[in-house]
Each structure stands twice: as C-alpha cells, then as structure tokens.
Design a protein around this motif. Structure first.
Motif, short mmCIF file in Angstrom:
data_model
loop_
_atom_site.label_atom_id
_atom_site.label_comp_id
_atom_site.label_asym_id
_atom_site.label_seq_id
_atom_site.Cartn_x
_atom_site.Cartn_y
_atom_site.Cartn_z
N ILE A 33 0.73 -1.31 -0.17
CA ILE A 33 0.04 0.09 -0.08
C ILE A 33 0.94 1.10 0.06
O ILE A 33 0.58 2.32 -0.84
CB ILE A 33 -1.01 -0.13 1.11
CG1 ILE A 33 -1.95 -1.18 1.04
CG2 ILE A 33 -1.57 1.42 1.37
CD1 ILE A 33 -2.86 -1.32 2.30
N ASP A 34 1.89 1.21 0.95
CA ASP A 34 2.87 2.24 0.93
C ASP A 34 3.41 2.63 -0.50
O ASP A 34 3.50 3.77 -1.09
CB ASP A 34 4.01 2.04 1.83
CG ASP A 34 3.55 2.25 3.36
OD1 ASP A 34 2.70 3.18 3.39
OD2 ASP A 34 4.37 1.75 4.01
N GLU A 35 3.80 1.65 -1.34
CA GLU A 35 4.48 1.82 -2.65
C GLU A 35 3.52 2.42 -3.41
O GLU A 35 3.75 3.28 -4.17
CB GLU A 35 4.93 0.34 -2.96
CG GLU A 35 6.03 -0.17 -2.29
CD GLU A 35 6.15 -1.65 -2.44
OE1 GLU A 35 6.81 -2.50 -1.62
OE2 GLU A 35 5.49 -2.28 -3.47
N SER A 36 2.16 1.86 -3.37
CA SER A 36 1.21 2.37 -4.42
C SER A 36 0.83 3.79 -4.06
O SER A 36 0.59 4.68 -5.01
CB SER A 36 -0.23 1.45 -4.28
OG SER A 36 0.19 0.18 -4.59
N THR A 63 2.84 9.08 -10.87
CA THR A 63 3.04 8.28 -11.95
C THR A 63 1.67 7.38 -12.03
O THR A 63 1.74 6.58 -13.10
CB THR A 63 4.14 7.45 -11.40
OG1 THR A 63 4.07 6.82 -10.31
CG2 THR A 63 5.63 8.17 -11.77
N ALA A 64 0.97 7.24 -10.99
CA ALA A 64 -0.42 6.58 -11.22
C ALA A 64 -1.47 7.25 -10.75
O ALA A 64 -1.38 8.12 -9.92
CB ALA A 64 0.01 5.28 -10.49
N SER A 65 -2.64 6.87 -11.30
CA SER A 65 -4.04 7.40 -10.74
C SER A 65 -4.37 6.96 -9.42
O SER A 65 -3.95 5.79 -9.11
CB SER A 65 -5.05 7.57 -11.86
OG SER A 65 -5.53 6.25 -11.78
N ALA A 66 -5.16 7.50 -8.72
CA ALA A 66 -5.72 6.76 -7.38
C ALA A 66 -6.37 5.30 -7.77
O ALA A 66 -5.79 4.58 -7.09
CB ALA A 66 -6.65 7.80 -6.56
N GLN A 67 -7.13 5.35 -8.74
CA GLN A 67 -7.77 4.16 -9.03
C GLN A 67 -6.82 3.06 -9.50
O GLN A 67 -6.82 2.02 -8.92
CB GLN A 67 -8.96 4.20 -10.05
CG GLN A 67 -9.85 3.29 -10.40
CD GLN A 67 -10.66 2.86 -9.31
OE1 GLN A 67 -11.56 3.62 -9.09
NE2 GLN A 67 -10.69 1.63 -8.77
N GLU A 68 -5.79 3.50 -10.48
CA GLU A 68 -5.04 2.28 -10.78
C GLU A 68 -4.03 1.82 -9.59
O GLU A 68 -3.73 0.72 -9.58
CB GLU A 68 -4.03 3.00 -11.74
CG GLU A 68 -4.53 3.26 -13.23
CD GLU A 68 -3.48 4.35 -13.81
OE1 GLU A 68 -4.00 4.77 -14.86
OE2 GLU A 68 -2.25 4.87 -13.46
#
Lengths: 433, 293
Positions: free
Chosen positions: A396-399, A407-412
């Motif tokens: 989770i931390d990484e995401s 680099t990523a959207s919240a959903q992704e």
C-alpha cells in the motif's frame, strides 16, 4: 582457608533457591522515553510483591521484536511475554500452538479478571469470534489531528481543527496563502488514510468482516470512498496542501519546524509533540467526508498487545497473570495513559483520569477516547485481521507513493495494491492451511 | 626422485586443514544448505505447518513482476555505483599520483572514508539529504528545487548511489593509485618525448595498463553494490518510493524478516547465491587470466 571457601560456596548454592522468585522474560519494542516508562512499570510490578520477577528487555522495533520472538520460539528459547504490533495479529492468531490465549490464562491463574471492564473497541481487535481476548492490550492508539494554533491564528482560521476533509482543503489553502510551505502532512499513511478512512466511513477494507471471518478474505479498499480520498490527496500533494514525508512518522519534523500547520498522527504522538513543538498546538478528531457518511464511525486502533507464548510452566504463567493484573490496575493504567498518550484499556482507568482532572488540564487528550467510544463499532470498524499484513502495508505504501509522485492515478494505484495484496493473502492462506 | 614434498603422515594435513574446513562448513555450507532446503518449503512463521513444494517458490517469484522490477533496480543501481565509484576514484588517483607536496596527507584523507562503518555513513547521508532537516535540500531551496526523495524516485536512487559509492571510492582509490605507481616511468617518459599530451599519455598508456586493476575492481564493486549496501538503503529510503530503490537483497530482508515469508525469502537467497557464484567464476576464469597485457 580452602575449606571455608568451599563451604561458603555450597551455602550460597543452597541459599539461592530459598530466595528465588519465579522469573519470566518480557520482550518489548519500546525505545526512548517510552522504553524508560516500560522499565518503570516493570520495576513497579517487581517491587509490588516478592514472589514474581519480570525481566523486560528491549528487542528493537516492532518487526525486530516479533521476528526475534518467532525465531526464539522455533529454537525453544521463547520469552513468556512478547509485545507484537497490530499488523502481526493474524500471524500470531494463526499460530495456535504457540500462543496461550489471554482469556484462558486469566481464567486459570488470575483472581479478579473481568473482561467487561476493558474497552470493547480496543479488545475487539484482538479477540476471537466469540469475543474472548487472545492477547493483552498494552499500548493502543488511534489517529487524531494535531494543529498549530499560532499558524491558525496567523492564517485567520478558527481555533479548532477541520471537522471534514473538505474543510481540511480550505484550511490548508488558507495556511498556504498565509505563507506556510504546506497545509498538512501525515504519519502512517496506510493506517490513517486507508485503514482508518474505511472504518470511519463504514466501508469494508477487506471482505469477510475485514478478515475476522476467515483467512480467505479479499481486499476491498479500492472502493469509491477510498479512491475519492486518495485522488484528493494526490491533488493536494501537487497543490502543496498535503506534503508527503515518509512511511512512518517522519512527518513530525515538518510539524515541529512549523513547515506544515496540521498533522495527522497517532494519539500516542502526543508526548513527542508536547516535548518538541515550540508553539501551542491543539488536538482534534480525524476529519471525515460528510458527503460519504452522516455520522462518522469510530476509528480503529494501532499499537501493540502482549502475547503470552506457550512452552513455560505454571509458575511462569502465574507470574504472567499477576503482571497482566498489575497492568490493568486503574492507577498503573491511568499513569501509563497520561504519560504516553496511548488509550487507557479499562473504563476504570478513564474514570480515574477524569477524577484526577487530567483531561481538563490537558485539553485534547480525550479526543482519541471519544473518537473510539462515541459510536458502536460495526464489522467495518472493529479492526483488521489479515495475514501477511506487514507486506500488504508495504504494498500500500508503494502504491500510495506512486500517486503522490504522479505516476499513477488513485484508481490504478489502489487496484494494483488490491491485486498484489490479495496474492499475499492467498500465500498466507496457503502457508496456514 | 621427486622434487615435491610428500607428507608421510596421512592424518596431519587434514588436521591442519580442519579449522578452516570446520569454519567453512559451519558458517557457509550448512547455512547455504538450509537456505536451499527452505526454498523448497512453504510454511507459516512459527513452523507448525510446513509443506514441501519443490519449485513453487521459484515459480511464484519469476511470475511476480515486482521481482523483475527489483532485479532491474539492482542491476541499474550496481552499474551506477560501480561507474561512479570507479570513475571518481580513477580521477582522484590520477591527480594524487601527480601531487608532489603533501602527497601523504591527501592520500590519507582520501582513504579515510573507508574506515567509516557503513551504517554510520548511511546515517550521515540520511541527515544531509533529509528533506525536512537536511542541509543539502536546504541549499537546494535557494535555487528553487524542492528535494524530496521520499516521493521522487530519481532522487531516491541518487541518494543511495551517492551514499554507497562514496565509501567505495576510497577502496578503489587505493588500488588505482597502486596500479599507477606500478607503471614504469620510462614508458610515460618515452611517450612524453614522442610528444604525447598528458591526456593522451593517460588514455594510451596508463589506462590500458590499469585494465586488470579496473576489471578486478569492477567485479568487487558490483559484488559490493549487490550485497553490502543493505545498511545504506535501510537507513535512507527503505526501498521506496514505490520500490524504486528496493534491491534484491533488500527484498530478501523485507520478505523474510518483516513479512516472515521464509520460503520465498530463501528462494531469493538461493538465486542471489547463484548470482554471486557466477560473478566469482567470471572473476577467476575470465578476469584473472585474460586481462593481461
């Protein structure tokens, strides 16, 4: 001469058992000021009677302590008591042959144990499906919001923390306008902004009652409430309203240095903030989204509990039970609570703290208690019981970091964390079947 | 008639070898065997339920994109550490080789960092680069850059590369300097008489003659970056952000010591063991034999 020495030696040998107390080992993970407090509590117990002796030793951080205890168990060198953090709960529970459930221990060896005096919102996290306590709550905390009163006055804000996240945005923007580098920062992002967020809005973090119903649970924190929150946090990170400072409580430095005017942290951060902040600060409850829930649910706890390990004799367990009784004593408990900012674990300790006038003299210190006890916990806000949870927190931390750096959207990011986290759950299920 | 010395006693040689053999067995072969065995098991943290699963742990790893990501990070990180540490060391050695006055002082100062314990070095860099209290981010603010290696992957990599390479520069420096001083002065003087510039003399004569040293150091540095940088990463970035600095060794630690997934952690150690064996073979087979001029 030689004979006298030998005689003295033999005397000392035979004299020792008569003086001997039952000694047990207690491994804990409290360093610094908290560690000294633990030593104090243990010394208090040892001085309070002369049958038992608890030897406390500091074994590094939560990970280190748990790993050390498990390694010790595998080689039959385990301590009688080990302090394990909340994310290790599922691992400990699954090891049925290794743990001595607290309710059984207390039934057997304690005189006046009454589980109903313990805060159900605390013990619930560590109880089996029938509500029996498996471990002894020791240090439990819950996230609250700290704010810098001076900064609030300068930015023309009222003397209270934002009640909702929408207000958080507004307050944060005002702080930026007043020349502050950031609105708020946070400690323990997964715990506060996903685990507690889910509990507070009464949405599941995982299926099977957040894992309480079995090891075949699946993560569900990629729902609309969580995605909307993380998306907002991502926007705030860009705008400066939120500033990410690290996975643990590195954010403290930004709050102390008055870079950020608000800080979401554990209630146990109180002692540290009190010691380090050169300004007046207030404590208020964790904000919520008023478009997602009308009356927010309780938050859930973090921190650690004491687990009793198998493989010792009855005398040792009698000592453990006496120690747990001592820890639950209102006077000891109220002192621990007032010194550390951890939640009191019994209602009588809350009552004693009230009678002593502690909450009047230290406004805000009861925020965490109110937040935990104001509503009846639901199955979404009792706690989390997930295997391989340390790894899942890491995932989770990484995401979340990939959202903060754009680099990523919240959903992704949350979808990815859910699918990777589920793999960890399946692996745990596989190893423990 | 034999020239070789023959021990009459059949037992004595084994007796003399025993201490070394025992140490190797107890501290290397036995743990390695344990790791190998563990890598074929899936078990819970306490070891109550263990199941022999053959290569399932390995299959799981190779299907995990995060493992490949960690592999990529490790190779990138090692290449950067080796290039930085060797490049800077070569430059410093070339300069120190030309210094006439106070050469001893310079050399001592340049070798000094090697004596600093890795964890201490890591904590120093952690302090200097700390986005909230570090001196470097503080200075960077004046030129308008907000350093935060907890969010920015490139910056996180920069921190761990600098912190890891810094220590290794001293080690490389000693070898490069020794290598340079072993080059016969007559070769360089002859080139100088032929009209070669200092730069040309370096590239045409010194550098080729240093290549055995350079190859040796390359292997040593890569091994260092692979296996000995745990402390630096643990103290600075904890493998983050988003796994940007999680090397293979760090992943072994995370899965084994934080996550208590011993099977997977052991499988990863076995793969690392194969890697280090491969590097050692290259070192002995290729480097030591072929790179001689």
């Amino acid at each position: 001469m030689k004979k006298t020495l030998i005689a003295a030696f033999i005397c000392s040998l035979s004299a020792t058992p008569a003086l001997a107390k039952t000694e047990i080992q207690f491994w804990h993970a409290m360093g610094g000021a908290l560690g000294e407090k633990v030593e104090d509590v243990v010394a208090g117990f040892n001085a309070s009677q002369n049958e038992y002796q608890v030897n406390a030793s500091y074994r590094g951080n939560y990970n280190d302590t748990m790993t050390a205890a498990i390694a010790a168990f595998r080689s039959n060198q385990q301590p009688a008591i080990v302090q394990v953090y909340e994310v290790g709960t599922a691992t400990m529970m699954a090891a049925e042959g290794a743990i001595y459930p607290t309710y059984q221990l207390m039934e057997e060896f304690s005189k006046g144990f009454d589980q109903s005096d313990y805060l159900s919102s605390v013990t619930g996290y560590y109880a089996d499906q029938n509500g029996n306590m498996l471990s002894m709550p020791f240090n439990s905390s819950t996230p609250v919001l700290y704010y810098n009163k001076g900064a609030f006055a300068k930015a023309g804000l009222p003397d209270r923390g934002p009640a909702t996240w929408a207000e958080m945005e507004e307050f944060g923007q005002k702080l930026l306008d007043a020349g502050y580098a950031c609105g708020f920062t946070t400690a323990w992002q997964s715990w506060i902004h996903l685990e507690n967020l889910s509990a507070r809005h009464n949405v599941p973090f995982a299926s099977k009652e957040n894992g309480f119903g079995g090891t075949d649970a699946e993560l569900q924190f990629n729902g609309p409430v969580q995605v909307a929150h993380i998306e907002k946090m991502g926007e705030w990170q860009k705008a400066g309203i939120f500033s990410y400072s690290g996975r643990t409580n590195e954010g403290s430095a930004k709050f102390y240095s008055e870079e950020c005017g608000m800080y979401t942290e554990s209630s146990a951060g109180y002692a540290g903030i009190n010691a380090n902040a050169q300004f007046e600060f207030g404590v208020s409850s964790l904000p919520y989204w008023d478009n997602a829930i009308e009356t927010p649910q309780n938050t859930i706890i973090g921190g650690a509990t004491l687990w009793t390990l198998r493989g010792h004799d009855d005398d040792a367990y009698r000592t453990v039970a006496a120690f747990y009784d001592y820890l639950s004593d209102p006077v000891v408990q109220a002192d621990w609570h007032q010194f550390t900012g951890y939640l009191p674990i019994t209602y009588s300790a809350i009552k004693l703290s009230e009678e002593q006038g502690f909450y009047e003299q230290n406004p805000g210190t009861d925020t965490s208690i109110k937040q935990m006890t104001s509503v009846e916990p639901t199955e979404n806000s009792t706690g989390l019981r997930l295997g391989n949870f340390p790894q899942i927190r890491g995932i989770i931390d990484e995401s979340l970091e990939s959202v903060w750096n754009g680099t990523a959207s919240a959903q992704e990011a949350l979808d990815r964390a859910v699918s990777r986290g589920n793999e960890q759950l399946r692996r745990f299920e596989r190893a423990n079947r | 008639m034999h020239d070789t010395v023959v021990f009459k006693n059949k037992i004595l040689p084994y007796f003399l070898l025993a201490p070394q053999l025992i140490i190797t067995l107890v501290f290397f072969i036995w743990p390695a065997g344990q790791a190998l065995y563990q890598s074929f098991l899936i078990e819970d943290a306490f070891g109550f339920s263990r199941e022999f699963v053959w290569f399932e742990n390995f299959v799981y790893l190779f299907q995990d994109p995060e493992y490949w990501n960690s592999m990529k990070v490790t190779f990138l990180f090692s290449a950067m550490v080796a290039v930085t540490a060797m490049g800077v060391a070569l430059l410093l050695a070339a300069m120190a080789d030309r210094v006439l006055k106070g050469a001893g002082t310079y050399k001592t100062l340049l070798i000094w960092p090697y004596a600093v314990a890795p964890v201490v070095a890591a904590v120093l860099w952690w302090l200097m680069f700390n986005p909230s209290i570090g001196i470097l981010p503080y200075w960077m603010k004046f030129v308008g850059h907000y350093w935060n290696h907890y969010v920015n992957a490139g910056e996180a990599m920069t921190v761990v590369v600098i912190a890891s390479a810094w220590k290794q520069i001293s080690y490389n420096f000693i070898f490069f300097l020794a290598g340079m001083q072993a080059i016969p002065k007559s070769l360089i003087e002859a080139a100088a008489i032929d009209g070669a510039s200092p730069f040309k003399r370096f590239w045409q004569i010194v550098f080729p003659l240093l290549s055995p040293t350079a190859f040796f150091l390359l292997v040593v540095n890569v091994v260092y970056a692979f296996f000995e940088t745990f402390g630096v990463i643990h103290a600075t970035t904890l493998g983050g952000p988003d796994n940007a600095t999680r090397t293979l060794v760090y992943k072994v630690y995370e899965d084994g010591f934080v996550g208590l997934d011993l099977g997977s952690s052991a499988a990863q150690s076995v793969i690392l063991m194969i890697l280090v064996i491969a590097l050692t073979v290259i070192q002995f087979r290729y480097v030591e034999r072929k790179v001689q001029y």
